[in-house]
Each structure stands twice: as structure tokens, then as C-alpha cells.
Design a protein around this motif. Structure first.
Motif, PDB file in Angstrom:
ATOM      1  N   LYS A   1       0.850  -1.182   0.000  1.00  0.00           N
ATOM      2  CA  LYS A   1       0.000   0.000   0.000  1.00  0.00           C
ATOM      3  C   LYS A   1       0.887   1.234   0.000  1.00  0.00           C
ATOM      4  CE  LYS A   1      -3.743  -2.351   2.470  1.00  0.00           C
ATOM      5  NZ  LYS A   1      -4.611  -2.464   1.291  1.00  0.00           N
ATOM      6  N   THR A   2       0.416   2.264  -0.667  1.00  0.00           N
ATOM      7  CA  THR A   2       1.199   3.486  -0.797  1.00  0.00           C
ATOM      8  C   THR A   2       0.382   4.681  -0.347  1.00  0.00           C
ATOM      9  OG1 THR A   2       2.477   2.608  -2.650  1.00  0.00           O
ATOM     10  CG2 THR A   2       2.452   4.997  -2.385  1.00  0.00           C
ATOM     11  N   LEU A   3       0.919   5.406   0.625  1.00  0.00           N
ATOM     12  CA  LEU A   3       0.286   6.635   1.106  1.00  0.00           C
ATOM     13  C   LEU A   3       0.974   7.831   0.475  1.00  0.00           C
ATOM     14  CD1 LEU A   3      -1.627   8.121   3.144  1.00  0.00           C
ATOM     15  CD2 LEU A   3       0.318   8.147   4.718  1.00  0.00           C
ATOM     16  N   LEU A   4       0.176   8.689  -0.133  1.00  0.00           N
ATOM     17  CA  LEU A   4       0.647   9.989  -0.615  1.00  0.00           C
ATOM     18  C   LEU A   4       0.128  11.038   0.357  1.00  0.00           C
ATOM     19  CD1 LEU A   4       1.837  12.086  -2.502  1.00  0.00           C
ATOM     20  CD2 LEU A   4      -0.139  11.756  -4.028  1.00  0.00           C
ATOM     21  N   SER A   5       1.054  11.669   1.068  1.00  0.00           N
ATOM     22  CA  SER A   5       0.700  12.597   2.137  1.00  0.00           C
ATOM     23  C   SER A   5       1.051  14.021   1.724  1.00  0.00           C
ATOM     24  CB  SER A   5       1.466  12.199   3.411  1.00  0.00           C
ATOM     25  OG  SER A   5       1.314  13.159   4.424  1.00  0.00           O
ATOM     26  N   PHE A   6       0.018  14.840   1.565  1.00  0.00           N
ATOM     27  CA  PHE A   6       0.211  16.245   1.183  1.00  0.00           C
ATOM     28  C   PHE A   6       0.337  17.096   2.446  1.00  0.00           C
ATOM     29  CE2 PHE A   6      -2.013  14.586  -2.557  1.00  0.00           C
ATOM     30  CZ  PHE A   6      -1.238  15.109  -3.592  1.00  0.00           C
ATOM     31  N   GLY A   7       1.447  17.849   2.541  1.00  0.00           N
ATOM     32  CA  GLY A   7       1.689  18.648   3.731  1.00  0.00           C
ATOM     33  C   GLY A   7       2.084  17.741   4.877  1.00  0.00           C
ATOM     34  N   HIS A   8       3.176  16.992   4.680  1.00  0.00           N
ATOM     35  CA  HIS A   8       3.544  15.904   5.586  1.00  0.00           C
ATOM     36  C   HIS A   8       4.130  16.479   6.869  1.00  0.00           C
ATOM     37  CE1 HIS A   8       4.257  11.625   6.228  1.00  0.00           C
ATOM     38  NE2 HIS A   8       5.418  11.943   6.769  1.00  0.00           N
ATOM     39  N   GLY A   9       3.229  16.765   7.816  1.00  0.00           N
ATOM     40  CA  GLY A   9       3.627  17.439   9.045  1.00  0.00           C
ATOM     41  C   GLY A   9       3.505  16.562  10.268  1.00  0.00           C
ATOM     42  N   TYR A  10       3.219  17.199  11.389  1.00  0.00           N
ATOM     43  CA  TYR A  10       3.282  16.570  12.716  1.00  0.00           C
ATOM     44  C   TYR A  10       2.390  15.329  12.823  1.00  0.00           C
ATOM     45  CZ  TYR A  10       3.555  16.674  17.875  1.00  0.00           C
ATOM     46  OH  TYR A  10       3.772  16.378  19.198  1.00  0.00           O
ATOM     47  N   SER A  11       1.127  15.454  12.455  1.00  0.00           N
ATOM     48  CA  SER A  11       0.200  14.331  12.574  1.00  0.00           C
ATOM     49  C   SER A  11       0.513  13.249  11.544  1.00  0.00           C
ATOM     50  CB  SER A  11      -1.242  14.809  12.409  1.00  0.00           C
ATOM     51  OG  SER A  11      -1.587  15.737  13.425  1.00  0.00           O
ATOM     52  N   ALA A  12       0.823  13.647  10.330  1.00  0.00           N
ATOM     53  CA  ALA A  12       1.136  12.681   9.277  1.00  0.00           C
ATOM     54  C   ALA A  12       2.387  11.878   9.617  1.00  0.00           C
ATOM     55  CB  ALA A  12       1.316  13.397   7.942  1.00  0.00           C
TER      56      ALA A  12
ATOM     57  N   GLY B   1       7.288  17.644  21.802  1.00  0.00           N
ATOM     58  CA  GLY B   1       7.660  18.913  21.175  1.00  0.00           C
ATOM     59  C   GLY B   1       6.553  19.943  21.155  1.00  0.00           C
ATOM     60  N   ARG B   2       5.366  19.550  21.553  1.00  0.00           N
ATOM     61  CA  ARG B   2       4.215  20.468  21.557  1.00  0.00           C
ATOM     62  C   ARG B   2       3.466  20.344  22.881  1.00  0.00           C
ATOM     63  NH1 ARG B   2       0.976  20.747  15.812  1.00  0.00           N
ATOM     64  NH2 ARG B   2       2.759  21.131  14.440  1.00  0.00           N
ATOM     65  N   GLY B   3       4.093  20.741  23.936  1.00  0.00           N
ATOM     66  CA  GLY B   3       3.457  20.711  25.236  1.00  0.00           C
ATOM     67  C   GLY B   3       3.802  21.977  25.999  1.00  0.00           C
ATOM     68  N   PRO B   4       3.246  22.133  27.199  1.00  0.00           N
ATOM     69  CA  PRO B   4       3.420  23.374  27.957  1.00  0.00           C
ATOM     70  C   PRO B   4       4.681  23.421  28.811  1.00  0.00           C
ATOM     71  CG  PRO B   4       1.910  21.940  29.116  1.00  0.00           C
ATOM     72  CD  PRO B   4       2.275  21.214  27.842  1.00  0.00           C
ATOM     73  N   PHE B   5       5.431  22.321  28.882  1.00  0.00           N
ATOM     74  CA  PHE B   5       6.505  22.250  29.875  1.00  0.00           C
ATOM     75  C   PHE B   5       7.609  23.280  29.666  1.00  0.00           C
ATOM     76  CE2 PHE B   5       4.848  17.812  30.000  1.00  0.00           C
ATOM     77  CZ  PHE B   5       4.353  17.869  31.281  1.00  0.00           C
ATOM     78  N   GLU B   6       7.988  23.519  28.426  1.00  0.00           N
ATOM     79  CA  GLU B   6       9.086  24.458  28.170  1.00  0.00           C
ATOM     80  C   GLU B   6       8.743  25.856  28.678  1.00  0.00           C
ATOM     81  OE1 GLU B   6      11.867  26.192  24.519  1.00  0.00           O
ATOM     82  OE2 GLU B   6      10.307  24.712  24.105  1.00  0.00           O
ATOM     83  N   LYS B   7       7.525  26.304  28.381  1.00  0.00           N
ATOM     84  CA  LYS B   7       7.124  27.637  28.833  1.00  0.00           C
ATOM     85  C   LYS B   7       7.019  27.698  30.357  1.00  0.00           C
ATOM     86  CE  LYS B   7       4.695  29.284  24.718  1.00  0.00           C
ATOM     87  NZ  LYS B   7       3.396  29.779  24.179  1.00  0.00           N
ATOM     88  N   VAL B   8       6.553  26.618  30.957  1.00  0.00           N
ATOM     89  CA  VAL B   8       6.454  26.602  32.419  1.00  0.00           C
ATOM     90  C   VAL B   8       7.851  26.685  33.025  1.00  0.00           C
ATOM     91  CG1 VAL B   8       5.778  25.246  34.421  1.00  0.00           C
ATOM     92  CG2 VAL B   8       4.254  25.367  32.437  1.00  0.00           C
TER      93      VAL B   8
END
Length: 293
Positions: free
Chosen positions: A9-20, A164-171
């Protein structure tokens, strides 16, 4: 028509970002998958290559192999003032392969529902977005739904967090703020749960389906910051009244909408059991696995 071997199977992912990228890890670990992902950045293309993805520079890279072999398509790229960038660039190519695809997924947002003053919304709630971003998403959902023969599944994502996307760094830095607007609640979703929902949908296609992706616990944003501080053993930042807070127009616009998002459908139709059913579980896992996010 898609030309891949039945075994591959082949996935073509447009805008291959965080969730992808989170989904890709699941697919490649399972075996039998090839993944093509578009990116605008040559540097990110090399990162993706290191993750086992065949990168394609957008919008000028050669997409012929990916289009000819795709059995599945994922669209993460968001719309802009000109509409959906993928359809604007290759609508005819997408339409040509649509009948041969097993599955297509579009990552939208719960912002399409607009403001409900803290009340619950479900997938059949009328779409009444109050922000320009939400209005563009409604238009993009409709545009993808109009592609003939496309086995489209729409995923409306709540606020995404994860490594990489949580509140700890700012805290830790002392820059986190507990902005309080009475009655304000947000729904959230850990990226690992996004990935498992997408994988479950791929395994159980239902063209035309719409799914809300969020956890079980819509919560005020100040509570999340407070819990992160408690986990770190640091002082809880003081509350700042919303009407006194200095915020960018973008940040302030998120507070224009308050709603609780129902996630029953992913459980009933896809058999999902959330890995992180609330922000407390998610934050504890982030801290344990990576020392913070």
C-alpha cells in the motif's frame, strides 16, 4: 487507477507534518507500506527521508510516481485565502486517481463548528464557524467532498499536543500564562491518538464519514498549565484575566470560541480506545518519555 501491488500500500501525504509523521511511524512499523510526503523545505525533506519517507518538494517536485502508485491519500495542508493549495495545484491529477484509491483522509479542525458557549458539539452539529480560519476549513471540506469518486474521510481535530508540543518548556522558562476567561473550555487530542484513529480508519474505510478527534475531557486552558507546573514541581503561574491579557490577534481569536467536542463516533465506529483520554494522562506520558515537551 492505482498501480501498486496488492501486497503493498502506498500513502501519498500532502503537507507531511506533525500528525502525518505520527501516522507514518505506525504504518512503516506495521510493514507493507510505502509513504510519499510533500514538504516545502529541502532540509525537512532530508529529515523525512531519514524517517523512511520518500520526500517530494512542494509544489514543483516530481509527483508522477507517487500519484501513479498511491492507494491512499492524506491531506494535512491547510487552506489559505486562495482556497485549498492541493486542489489548486493538482485537482485534475487527484480526480484522475480518485476512483482507484482505497482511502482518502482530510485533516480539518473542530473550528468549523464555531462558538457554542461551552456546549457539546458532534459531527452532525451545523457548521457555523466564527473565525476566518474556520470558514476556510468549511470551504475546503466541501471542495474535497466535490472531487468525483474520492473515498473521502474528514477528521476534525481539536487542539493538538504531543512530543515537542506541550506546555513544559514555557512553564520551565517562566513564560507560561494562565489566562482565565470564565466558562472557556477547549478540547484536545494527543498526536498518538490522531495516528491511531487514522490507522483505524484506513483499516476500516467508510467513505463519506466524518470524525471528531479529541479526548474525553474538555478543560479550561489554565488548568492544563497548572497541572504541568505541578508535575514539574514548579510554582503554578498566577491567573491573568482574559480582558487584561496581552495577546496576539491569533491567540485572542482562539478564545472567541468555547465548546465541548463529542468523540463517541471514533469509539463506536472505529473501536478506538484512547491512549491519552485526558490531558493529565498525556502530560504525564510526555514528561516520562521525553523529559518534557
Amino acid at each position: 487507477m492505482a498501480n501498486s501491488s496488492p501486497m503493498t500500500k502506498t500513502l501519498l501525504s500532502f503537507g507531511h507534518g506533525y500528525s502525518a509523521r505520527a501516522l507514518t511511524r505506525l504504518l512503516l512499523d506495521a510493514g507493507g507500506w510505502t509513504v510519499f510526503g510533500t514538504t516545502r523545505s529541502p532540509d525537512k525533506a532530508e529529515v523525512l527521508r531519514g524517517e523512511g519517507v520518500h520526500p517530494i518538494l512542494w509544489p514543483d517536485g516530481d509527483m508522477r510516481t507517487a500519484l501513479e502508485s498511491a492507494t491512499h491519500v492524506l491531506i494535512s495542508a491547510g487552506p489559505d485565502a486562495d482556497g485549498d493549495p492541493v486542489l489548486n495545484h493538482c485537482r485534475d491529477e487527484i480526480a484522475a486517481i480518485a476512483p482507484g484509491l482505497e482511502w482518502a483522509g482530510y485533516l480539518s479542525t473542530t473550528g468549523v463548528y464555531g462558538d457554542h458557549q461551552g456546549d457539546w458539539v458532534a459531527e452532525d452539529t451545523p457548521l457555523t464557524p466564527s473565525t476566518r480560519r474556520g470558514q476556510m476549513r468549511v470551504a475546503a471540506e466541501a471542495a474535497w467532498g466535490a472531487v468525483p469518486g474520492l473515498p473521502l474521510h474528514i477528521f476534525r481535530l481539536a487542539g493538538i499536543y504531543g512530543p515537542g508540543r506541550g506546555p513544559f518548556e514555557k512553564v520551565r522558562k517562566g513564560t507560561a500564562r494562565r489566562i482565565v476567561k470564565p466558562g472557556q473550555v477547549f478540547s484536545r487530542i494527543h498526536v498518538e491518538d490522531i495516528a491511531q484513529v487514522l490507522a483505524a480508519s484506513i483499516a476500516r474505510p467508510d467513505p463519506g464519514a466524518v470524525y471528531n478527534l479529541c479526548d474525553d475531557d474538555p478543560a479550561p486552558p489554565q488548568d492544563v498549565i497548572a497541572y504541568a507546573a505541578e508535575l514539574l514541581g514548579l510554582p503554578v503561574p498566577p491567573e491573568v484575566p482574559f480582558d487584561q491579557a496581552e495577546m496576539s490577534p491569533m491567540a485572542r481569536s482562539f478564545y472567541a470560541e468555547s465548546k465541548r467536542v463529542d468523540n463517541s463516533r471514533i469509539k463506536q465506529d472505529l473501536g478506538i480506545r484512547l491512549i491519552h483520554p485526558d490531558y493529565r494522562s498525556g502530560l504525564r506520558a510526555l514528561l516520562k518519555d521525553s523529559g518534557g515537551a
